[in-house]
Design a protein around this motif. Structure first.
Motif, PDB file in Angstrom:
ATOM      1  N   UNK A  95       0.865  -1.175   0.000  1.00 59.65           N
ATOM      2  CA  UNK A  95       0.000   0.000   0.000  1.00 59.65           C
ATOM      3  C   UNK A  95       0.900   1.223   0.000  1.00 59.65           C
ATOM      4  N   UNK A  96       0.725   2.074  -1.004  1.00 61.35           N
ATOM      5  CA  UNK A  96       1.509   3.298  -1.110  1.00 61.35           C
ATOM      6  C   UNK A  96       0.698   4.481  -0.595  1.00 61.35           C
ATOM      7  N   UNK A  97       1.399   5.466  -0.087  1.00 65.61           N
ATOM      8  CA  UNK A  97       0.764   6.721   0.328  1.00 65.61           C
ATOM      9  C   UNK A  97       1.347   7.823  -0.547  1.00 65.61           C
ATOM     10  N   UNK A  98       0.478   8.499  -1.262  1.00 69.32           N
ATOM     11  CA  UNK A  98       0.870   9.570  -2.159  1.00 69.32           C
ATOM     12  C   UNK A  98       0.388  10.891  -1.571  1.00 69.32           C
ATOM     13  N   UNK A  99       1.317  11.787  -1.321  1.00 70.72           N
ATOM     14  CA  UNK A  99       0.967  13.108  -0.809  1.00 70.72           C
ATOM     15  C   UNK A  99       1.099  14.105  -1.953  1.00 70.72           C
ATOM     16  N   UNK A 100       0.096  14.928  -2.115  1.00 75.24           N
ATOM     17  CA  UNK A 100       0.174  15.955  -3.140  1.00 75.24           C
ATOM     18  C   UNK A 100      -0.609  17.187  -2.711  1.00 75.24           C
ATOM     19  N   UNK A 101      -0.215  18.283  -3.272  1.00 74.50           N
ATOM     20  CA  UNK A 101      -0.860  19.557  -3.007  1.00 74.50           C
ATOM     21  C   UNK A 101      -2.205  19.563  -3.743  1.00 74.50           C
ATOM     22  N   UNK A 102      -3.286  19.814  -3.035  1.00 71.36           N
ATOM     23  CA  UNK A 102      -4.610  19.799  -3.662  1.00 71.36           C
ATOM     24  C   UNK A 102      -4.766  20.889  -4.715  1.00 71.36           C
ATOM     25  N   UNK A 103      -3.947  21.912  -4.645  1.00 69.16           N
ATOM     26  CA  UNK A 103      -4.003  22.991  -5.629  1.00 69.16           C
ATOM     27  C   UNK A 103      -3.079  22.769  -6.819  1.00 69.16           C
ATOM     28  N   UNK A 104      -2.264  21.725  -6.749  1.00 70.48           N
ATOM     29  CA  UNK A 104      -1.321  21.428  -7.828  1.00 70.48           C
ATOM     30  C   UNK A 104      -1.112  19.913  -7.893  1.00 70.48           C
ATOM     31  N   UNK A 105      -2.124  19.198  -8.343  1.00 77.46           N
ATOM     32  CA  UNK A 105      -2.095  17.731  -8.361  1.00 77.46           C
ATOM     33  C   UNK A 105      -1.163  17.191  -9.435  1.00 77.46           C
ATOM     34  N   UNK A 106      -0.615  16.010  -9.178  1.00 78.72           N
ATOM     35  CA  UNK A 106       0.180  15.305 -10.177  1.00 78.72           C
ATOM     36  C   UNK A 106      -0.750  14.698 -11.212  1.00 78.72           C
ATOM     37  N   UNK A 107      -0.296  14.612 -12.442  1.00 78.94           N
ATOM     38  CA  UNK A 107      -1.026  13.908 -13.484  1.00 78.94           C
ATOM     39  C   UNK A 107      -0.610  12.443 -13.386  1.00 78.94           C
ATOM     40  N   UNK A 108      -1.453  11.627 -12.784  1.00 82.10           N
ATOM     41  CA  UNK A 108      -1.105  10.225 -12.556  1.00 82.10           C
ATOM     42  C   UNK A 108      -1.207   9.375 -13.818  1.00 82.10           C
ATOM     43  N   UNK A 109      -1.654   9.972 -14.912  1.00 78.94           N
ATOM     44  CA  UNK A 109      -1.732   9.255 -16.186  1.00 78.94           C
ATOM     45  C   UNK A 109      -0.442   9.378 -16.991  1.00 78.94           C
ATOM     46  N   UNK A 110       0.556  10.027 -16.439  1.00 77.91           N
ATOM     47  CA  UNK A 110       1.819  10.203 -17.149  1.00 77.91           C
ATOM     48  C   UNK A 110       2.438   8.838 -17.413  1.00 77.91           C
TER      49      UNK A 110
END
Length: 91
Positions: A66-81
């Motif tokens: 199980x991974x935990x991904x932290x990201x800024x809600x105002x600048x999300x990562x594009x997880x489809x990259x």
């Protein structure tokens, strides 16, 4: 060995196979499951290498990570990259 796929664990070999087509639960059954899960694992490894401070292993056992991904809600990562495993070169 997982009787539903014929494979014991995800592998880089599985991630080199084309992503299974179909919708719904089809990519998660039989041989497609091994390929799909291998792609997911390799994607997570590449993402974690690129962003080691944003993604960490939250829990790990012999059969589950199980991974935990932290990201800024105002600048999300594009997880489809495509990190190199989404569209492998044809054989």
């Amino acid at each position: 060995m997982d009787g539903s796929t014929g494979h014991e664990e995800v592998t880089e070999e599985g991630a080199k196979e084309p992503i299974p087509g179909g919708s719904g639960i089809l990519p998660y059954t039989k041989e497609s499951r091994w390929i799909t899960m291998s792609h997911m694992y390799e994607w997570a490894q590449r993402f974690q290498e690129l962003y080691p401070n944003e993604m960490e292993v939250y829990y790990e056992s012999d059969s589950f990570i199980c991974y935990r991904l932290q990201q800024n809600v105002n600048s999300s990562y594009n997880l489809a990259i495509d990190y190199g495993y989404n569209n492998p070169m044809p054989k």
